[in-house]
Design a protein around this motif. Structure first.
Motif, PDB file in Angstrom:
ATOM      1  N   ALA A 133       0.847  -1.309  -0.104  1.00 61.50           N
ATOM      2  CA  ALA A 133      -0.007  -0.031  -0.046  1.00 61.50           C
ATOM      3  C   ALA A 133       0.880   1.168  -0.088  1.00 61.50           C
ATOM      4  CB  ALA A 133      -0.976   0.113   1.134  1.00 61.50           C
ATOM      5  N   LEU A 134       1.858   1.251   0.665  1.00 62.30           N
ATOM      6  CA  LEU A 134       3.095   2.453   0.653  1.00 62.30           C
ATOM      7  C   LEU A 134       3.576   2.660  -0.698  1.00 62.30           C
ATOM      8  CD1 LEU A 134       4.345   4.779   2.403  1.00 62.30           C
ATOM      9  CD2 LEU A 134       6.218   2.708   2.912  1.00 62.30           C
ATOM     10  N   THR A 135       3.860   1.573  -1.073  1.00 65.88           N
ATOM     11  CA  THR A 135       4.533   1.661  -2.428  1.00 65.88           C
ATOM     12  C   THR A 135       3.670   2.195  -3.540  1.00 65.88           C
ATOM     13  OG1 THR A 135       6.165  -0.383  -2.073  1.00 65.88           O
ATOM     14  CG2 THR A 135       5.867   0.336  -4.346  1.00 65.88           C
ATOM     15  N   GLY A 136       2.372   1.806  -3.189  1.00 69.07           N
ATOM     16  CA  GLY A 136       1.198   2.152  -4.230  1.00 69.07           C
ATOM     17  C   GLY A 136       1.261   3.847  -4.193  1.00 69.07           C
ATOM     18  N   ALA A 137       1.318   4.523  -2.858  1.00 67.95           N
ATOM     19  CA  ALA A 137       1.236   5.596  -2.797  1.00 67.95           C
ATOM     20  C   ALA A 137       2.404   6.381  -3.563  1.00 67.95           C
ATOM     21  CB  ALA A 137       1.283   6.100  -1.229  1.00 67.95           C
ATOM     22  N   PHE A 138       3.561   5.976  -3.139  1.00 67.86           N
ATOM     23  CA  PHE A 138       4.793   6.350  -3.745  1.00 67.86           C
ATOM     24  C   PHE A 138       4.794   6.320  -5.370  1.00 67.86           C
ATOM     25  CE2 PHE A 138       8.331   5.893  -0.387  1.00 67.86           C
ATOM     26  CZ  PHE A 138       7.772   6.598   0.396  1.00 67.86           C
ATOM     27  N   ILE A 139       4.019   5.299  -5.986  1.00 72.16           N
ATOM     28  CA  ILE A 139       4.015   5.366  -7.324  1.00 72.16           C
ATOM     29  C   ILE A 139       2.858   6.503  -7.953  1.00 72.16           C
ATOM     30  CG2 ILE A 139       3.210   3.719  -9.381  1.00 72.16           C
ATOM     31  CD1 ILE A 139       4.312   1.457  -7.809  1.00 72.16           C
ATOM     32  N   ARG A 140       2.099   6.506  -7.270  1.00 66.99           N
ATOM     33  CA  ARG A 140       1.106   7.523  -7.650  1.00 66.99           C
ATOM     34  C   ARG A 140       1.744   9.171  -7.752  1.00 66.99           C
ATOM     35  NH1 ARG A 140      -0.982   4.681 -10.267  1.00 66.99           N
ATOM     36  NH2 ARG A 140      -2.840   3.882 -10.417  1.00 66.99           N
ATOM     37  N   VAL A 141       2.581   9.215  -6.797  1.00 64.99           N
ATOM     38  CA  VAL A 141       3.338  10.499  -6.928  1.00 64.99           C
ATOM     39  C   VAL A 141       4.211  10.633  -7.862  1.00 64.99           C
ATOM     40  CG1 VAL A 141       4.930  11.915  -5.392  1.00 64.99           C
ATOM     41  CG2 VAL A 141       3.251  10.980  -4.223  1.00 64.99           C
ATOM     42  N   GLY A 142       4.917   9.407  -8.189  1.00 61.80           N
ATOM     43  CA  GLY A 142       5.574   9.339  -9.432  1.00 61.80           C
ATOM     44  C   GLY A 142       4.766   9.783 -10.673  1.00 61.80           C
ATOM     45  N   ASN A 143       3.536   9.081 -10.842  1.00 60.36           N
ATOM     46  CA  ASN A 143       2.903   9.529 -11.918  1.00 60.36           C
ATOM     47  C   ASN A 143       2.413  10.980 -11.791  1.00 60.36           C
ATOM     48  OD1 ASN A 143       0.804   6.685 -11.109  1.00 60.36           O
ATOM     49  ND2 ASN A 143       2.088   6.656 -12.778  1.00 60.36           N
ATOM     50  N   LEU A 144       2.399  11.644 -10.943  1.00 59.52           N
ATOM     51  CA  LEU A 144       2.150  13.056 -10.722  1.00 59.52           C
ATOM     52  C   LEU A 144       3.265  13.860 -11.605  1.00 59.52           C
ATOM     53  CD1 LEU A 144       0.652  15.738  -9.518  1.00 59.52           C
ATOM     54  CD2 LEU A 144       2.414  15.542  -7.770  1.00 59.52           C
ATOM     55  N   PHE A 145       4.705  13.178 -11.230  1.00 61.43           N
ATOM     56  CA  PHE A 145       5.927  13.994 -11.861  1.00 61.43           C
ATOM     57  C   PHE A 145       5.974  13.577 -13.372  1.00 61.43           C
ATOM     58  CE2 PHE A 145       7.524  14.206  -7.579  1.00 61.43           C
ATOM     59  CZ  PHE A 145       8.234  15.507  -7.439  1.00 61.43           C
ATOM     60  N   ASN A 146       5.238  12.480 -13.811  1.00 59.58           N
ATOM     61  CA  ASN A 146       5.295  12.284 -15.292  1.00 59.58           C
ATOM     62  C   ASN A 146       4.016  12.979 -15.841  1.00 59.58           C
ATOM     63  OD1 ASN A 146       7.444  10.582 -15.213  1.00 59.58           O
ATOM     64  ND2 ASN A 146       6.112   8.482 -14.860  1.00 59.58           N
ATOM     65  N   SER A 147       3.451  13.702 -15.156  1.00 57.83           N
ATOM     66  CA  SER A 147       2.002  14.363 -15.553  1.00 57.83           C
ATOM     67  C   SER A 147       1.174  13.202 -16.437  1.00 57.83           C
ATOM     68  CB  SER A 147       2.469  15.583 -16.695  1.00 57.83           C
ATOM     69  OG  SER A 147       3.044  16.491 -16.009  1.00 57.83           O
ATOM     70  N   GLU A 148       0.854  12.227 -15.757  1.00 57.51           N
ATOM     71  CA  GLU A 148       0.124  11.156 -16.381  1.00 57.51           C
ATOM     72  C   GLU A 148      -0.944  10.499 -15.474  1.00 57.51           C
ATOM     73  OE1 GLU A 148       2.840   8.148 -17.237  1.00 57.51           O
ATOM     74  OE2 GLU A 148       3.477   7.583 -15.037  1.00 57.51           O
ATOM     75  N   ILE A 149      -1.995   9.780 -15.878  1.00 59.60           N
ATOM     76  CA  ILE A 149      -3.126   9.484 -15.340  1.00 59.60           C
ATOM     77  C   ILE A 149      -3.842  10.722 -14.901  1.00 59.60           C
ATOM     78  CG2 ILE A 149      -4.077   8.025 -13.622  1.00 59.60           C
ATOM     79  CD1 ILE A 149      -1.764   6.262 -13.390  1.00 59.60           C
ATOM     80  N   LEU A 150      -4.250  11.522 -15.886  1.00 60.13           N
ATOM     81  CA  LEU A 150      -4.786  12.800 -15.562  1.00 60.13           C
ATOM     82  C   LEU A 150      -6.257  12.751 -15.044  1.00 60.13           C
ATOM     83  CD1 LEU A 150      -3.585  14.783 -18.626  1.00 60.13           C
ATOM     84  CD2 LEU A 150      -2.608  14.507 -16.514  1.00 60.13           C
ATOM     85  N   GLY A 151      -6.528  13.787 -14.255  1.00 59.63           N
ATOM     86  CA  GLY A 151      -7.945  13.884 -13.616  1.00 59.63           C
ATOM     87  C   GLY A 151      -8.802  14.428 -14.646  1.00 59.63           C
ATOM     88  N   SER A 152     -10.173  14.221 -14.331  1.00 59.53           N
ATOM     89  CA  SER A 152     -10.988  15.228 -15.338  1.00 59.53           C
ATOM     90  C   SER A 152     -11.055  16.838 -15.406  1.00 59.53           C
ATOM     91  CB  SER A 152     -12.394  14.474 -15.257  1.00 59.53           C
ATOM     92  OG  SER A 152     -12.841  14.913 -13.736  1.00 59.53           O
ATOM     93  N   PRO A 153     -11.474  17.386 -15.968  1.00 55.51           N
ATOM     94  CA  PRO A 153     -11.589  18.964 -15.582  1.00 55.51           C
ATOM     95  C   PRO A 153     -12.242  19.436 -14.286  1.00 55.51           C
ATOM     96  CG  PRO A 153     -11.865  18.586 -18.088  1.00 55.51           C
ATOM     97  CD  PRO A 153     -11.936  17.072 -17.290  1.00 55.51           C
TER      98      PRO A 153
END
Length: 266
Positions: A133-153
């Motif tokens: 679960a902790l690693t999943g949190a880290f990976i999602r922060v990594g997605n933020l740095f990649n500007s990927e898995i975008l949210g809706s407007p």
């Protein structure tokens, strides 16, 4: 409407010649290293051989990367990767799916446990739920740095404009998921610290499945579609894939509730 926050951080932390250290890779590795330390303490507390953790780490890394990569290529972009099968190996180009990673981890742990009767499959999954679960949190922060898995407007005050993508304020769904997974990690850790080896088999893993994939199901409503072919479906691909995992977690929780929580460590 409040002015949105702007995000224009590059995915690379540093570059030396042809080598680039990316935030995503660094956070991915950090999750595994911190998780290794968590498991080392658990093994020590329960009298399990700490030397086994080196092999477990290798199994987990292989299961995560292979499962997540195959999950992405076969679920989200099957037409492209079936036409270009060698591209499946190009992990450095990005493209990992959490549901595929979850299945890869389940298989890797099963293979690891086959030769270790003192570390049964469900017993180990209970304890691995905490660092995963902790690693999943880290990976999602990594997605933020990649500007990927975008949210809706979005027009919420905390909306973010990902300048490397477009000028649209969006839900920072990567941070929503990271926070959800971090909370789940802390809850699982608190339960383990309270119950220790006496925790009913399957309770922690069941809670992990319900919590992580329940959060994933809900937060998919704030995401852009991840696969072109899912347009028009009542639920996203991620939601459909989450449902059986949520059901499995609910079954494990019901099973654990019926068991005797005072049973000696198995």
């Amino acid at each position: 409407m409040n002015e949105a926050l702007h995000w224009n951080v590059g995915p690379e932390l540093l570059r030396i010649g042809g080598f680039a250290l990316r935030w995503y890779g660094l956070l991915f590795a950090a999750g595994f290293l911190i998780g290794f330390e968590i498991m080392r303490r658990i093994y020590r507390a329960e009298g399990k051989p700490e030397k086994d953790l080196d092999q477990l780490l290798l199994w987990l890394m292989a299961g995560t990367v292979i499962g997540a990569r195959l999950g992405h290529t076969l679920i989200y972009e099957p037409a492209y990767y079936l036409a270009h099968p060698l591209k499946i190996l190009a992990v450095w180009e990005g493209g990992l799916a959490s549901h595929g990673g979850a299945l890869g981890v389940l298989l890797a742990v099963w293979l690891y446990c086959r030769s270790r009767p003192d570390q049964p499959w469900l017993w180990l999954l209970d304890r691995l739920s905490i660092p995963v679960a902790l690693t999943g949190a880290f990976i999602r922060v990594g997605n933020l740095f990649n500007s990927e898995i975008l949210g809706s407007p979005a027009s919420v005050p905390w909306a973010i404009v990902f300048e490397r993508v477009d000028a649209v304020p969006r839900h920072p769904v990567q941070l929503y998921e990271a926070l959800a997974y971090l909370v789940i990690c802390l809850v699982l850790l608190a339960l383990y610290r309270r119950e220790g080896a006496a925790s009913p088999r399957g309770r922690l893993f069941g809670l992990f499945l319900v919590g992580v994939f329940g959060a994933r199901f809900l937060l998919e409503f704030f995401k852009l579609p991840q696969a072109a072919w899912e347009a028009g479906l009542p639920l996203s691909v991620g939601q459909w894939l989450s449902l059986p995992l949520i059901a499995a977690g609910a079954w494990l929780l019901a099973r654990a509730r019926r068991s005797d929580s005072t049973v000696a460590p198995r």
